[in-house]
Design an enzyme around this catalytic site. Sequence first.
Site, mmCIF file in Angstrom:
data_model
loop_
_atom_site.group_PDB
_atom_site.id
_atom_site.type_symbol
_atom_site.label_atom_id
_atom_site.label_comp_id
_atom_site.label_asym_id
_atom_site.label_seq_id
_atom_site.Cartn_x
_atom_site.Cartn_y
_atom_site.Cartn_z
ATOM 1 N N SER A 114 73.867 64.003 13.828
ATOM 2 C CA SER A 114 72.620 63.611 14.705
ATOM 3 C C SER A 114 72.910 62.655 15.547
ATOM 4 O O SER A 114 73.831 61.562 15.527
ATOM 5 C CB SER A 114 71.782 62.968 13.368
ATOM 6 O OG SER A 114 70.628 62.333 13.987
ATOM 7 N N GLN A 135 73.433 66.692 18.053
ATOM 8 C CA GLN A 135 72.024 66.802 18.235
ATOM 9 C C GLN A 135 71.580 65.620 19.112
ATOM 10 O O GLN A 135 71.856 64.374 18.836
ATOM 11 C CB GLN A 135 71.488 66.942 16.695
ATOM 12 C CG GLN A 135 69.875 66.603 16.899
ATOM 13 C CD GLN A 135 69.201 65.833 15.955
ATOM 14 O OE1 GLN A 135 69.791 64.778 15.638
ATOM 15 N NE2 GLN A 135 68.275 66.054 15.404
ATOM 16 N N THR A 163 66.511 68.429 19.682
ATOM 17 C CA THR A 163 65.366 68.706 18.971
ATOM 18 C C THR A 163 64.117 68.386 19.600
ATOM 19 O O THR A 163 63.975 67.410 20.302
ATOM 20 C CB THR A 163 65.644 67.607 17.790
ATOM 21 O OG1 THR A 163 66.749 67.937 17.035
ATOM 22 C CG2 THR A 163 64.455 67.507 16.819
ATOM 23 N N ARG A 172 55.203 58.505 7.194
ATOM 24 C CA ARG A 172 55.540 59.115 5.956
ATOM 25 C C ARG A 172 55.077 58.294 4.646
ATOM 26 O O ARG A 172 55.782 57.165 4.655
ATOM 27 C CB ARG A 172 56.897 59.455 5.928
ATOM 28 C CG ARG A 172 57.497 60.652 7.091
ATOM 29 C CD ARG A 172 58.788 60.985 6.975
ATOM 30 N NE ARG A 172 58.961 61.728 8.094
ATOM 31 C CZ ARG A 172 60.041 61.880 8.825
ATOM 32 N NH1 ARG A 172 61.158 60.744 8.627
ATOM 33 N NH2 ARG A 172 60.470 62.606 9.922
ATOM 34 N N LYS A 259 66.128 73.010 18.681
ATOM 35 C CA LYS A 259 65.800 72.989 17.238
ATOM 36 C C LYS A 259 64.285 72.571 17.014
ATOM 37 O O LYS A 259 63.983 71.693 17.867
ATOM 38 C CB LYS A 259 66.752 72.060 16.614
ATOM 39 C CG LYS A 259 66.288 71.896 14.961
ATOM 40 C CD LYS A 259 67.522 70.884 14.543
ATOM 41 C CE LYS A 259 67.222 70.819 12.948
ATOM 42 N NZ LYS A 259 65.979 70.337 12.526
ATOM 43 N N HIS A 283 61.483 70.951 10.302
ATOM 44 C CA HIS A 283 62.030 69.828 10.135
ATOM 45 C C HIS A 283 62.135 69.478 8.763
ATOM 46 O O HIS A 283 61.839 68.110 8.522
ATOM 47 C CB HIS A 283 61.177 68.782 11.001
ATOM 48 C CG HIS A 283 62.191 67.553 11.449
ATOM 49 N ND1 HIS A 283 62.425 67.514 12.836
ATOM 50 C CD2 HIS A 283 62.574 66.449 11.030
ATOM 51 C CE1 HIS A 283 63.180 66.643 12.827
ATOM 52 N NE2 HIS A 283 63.370 65.840 11.923
ATOM 53 N N ARG A 286 58.897 67.533 7.223
ATOM 54 C CA ARG A 286 58.712 65.994 7.302
ATOM 55 C C ARG A 286 58.058 65.656 8.768
ATOM 56 O O ARG A 286 57.578 64.561 8.856
ATOM 57 C CB ARG A 286 60.418 65.422 7.656
ATOM 58 C CG ARG A 286 61.077 65.490 6.254
ATOM 59 C CD ARG A 286 62.449 65.007 6.638
ATOM 60 N NE ARG A 286 62.624 63.801 7.061
ATOM 61 C CZ ARG A 286 62.789 62.714 6.184
ATOM 62 N NH1 ARG A 286 62.712 62.902 4.897
ATOM 63 N NH2 ARG A 286 62.980 61.388 6.587
#
Length: 384
Positions: A114, A135, A163, A172, A259, A283, A286
């Site tokens: 990532s 990524q 992404t 969240r 992605k 994802h 999320r």
Amino acid sequence: MTNHRLNAKFPSISYMERAAERRIPRFAFEFLQSGIGREQCLIRNRQALDEIQFSPEYLTLERVNPSLETSIFEQTFSAPFGPTPIGLSGLMWPRAAEMIAKSASAAKLPVGLSMWATATIEDIAAIAGKFLWYQLLCTNPPEIENDLIDRAKAAGCEVLIVTVDIPTITRREKDIANGLSVPPHFNLSTLLQMARRPAWALAMLQSGIPRFQSLLRYLPKNASMGESAQFLADIVDINVTVDKLESIRKRWPGKLVVKGILGVEDALCCKDLGVDGIVVSNHGGRQFDAAPSAPHVLPYIREAVGSEMTLMADGGVRSGLDIARLLACGADFVLIGRPFIYAAAAAGENGVSHMVFVLQEELRQTLAQLGCRNLAELEHRRIL
């Protein structure tokens, strides 16, 4: 090769998950585990996989030892799965990115890294070599994004993953309730949680507070940790347009993957832009609680883009059987996130290697149970 001690202690990923929960502080474990909203998307990912059934054949085919070897993007891997890019993995378990890179590349699997990893592109490239997939999240200004692309190229990265499924900042609930921030700010509650997890605390003391290592060179000079965090939040260009993907396609000479695709129109758009592959993903539940799960949309996307385009998928995978299920729905390859962190937290680098072994054995046994001589035959055994 089987590690008999680990095999007895962690016969499946669920055992590793329970061990990880006992070793990771609650605020970090809930960051790893949680979805968004009421977590219905997270639940649906599991349910969608469980709904997929197969029809075994016991009499009509000879018993063979099925091969798991998989070739995509002009590379050959030992199995059709690998670790997906995981942001802030070093918070969940210190130096997890390095552990995953060592074990996955040793097993001849691709290593997803990532942009928000707690290790640099260059450090992981030195471990993973040609197996590195990087990524990227687009940035504004584009100079940072372009430099990251050039660094990935210079490091020998074969595949760039862009992404696109973060079009807005999300809330969240568990992270908010836990006071989780980036970089981490520790209060009495989090300090008590860390004190209850001495192995994690000692490992964190040795590795240092997790930071986004690949991005440090772009931070303003003499910026505080708070100012650095705000700068990094501000540079992410959350609106990934067709023009943006076109410019990345022109700059990046290797294989390009997008992605976060869940619909046919987006998939066809990627194909028209010359993208080499897409990851069908919500994802990990999320981002959007009403998103569909990969098994529900994979067959439609496969039909739309045809057999030549590489399709990958993720979401809820916890076994070799789950890998088989996604392959049977039309995926060429499966990306896996949370289980790699469970394994690193449960038993370090050896734990990650053991988890890879478990998944390979479960997948091989699934193929044998179905009478499949190879991975391509899975689709013909799926009945639901």
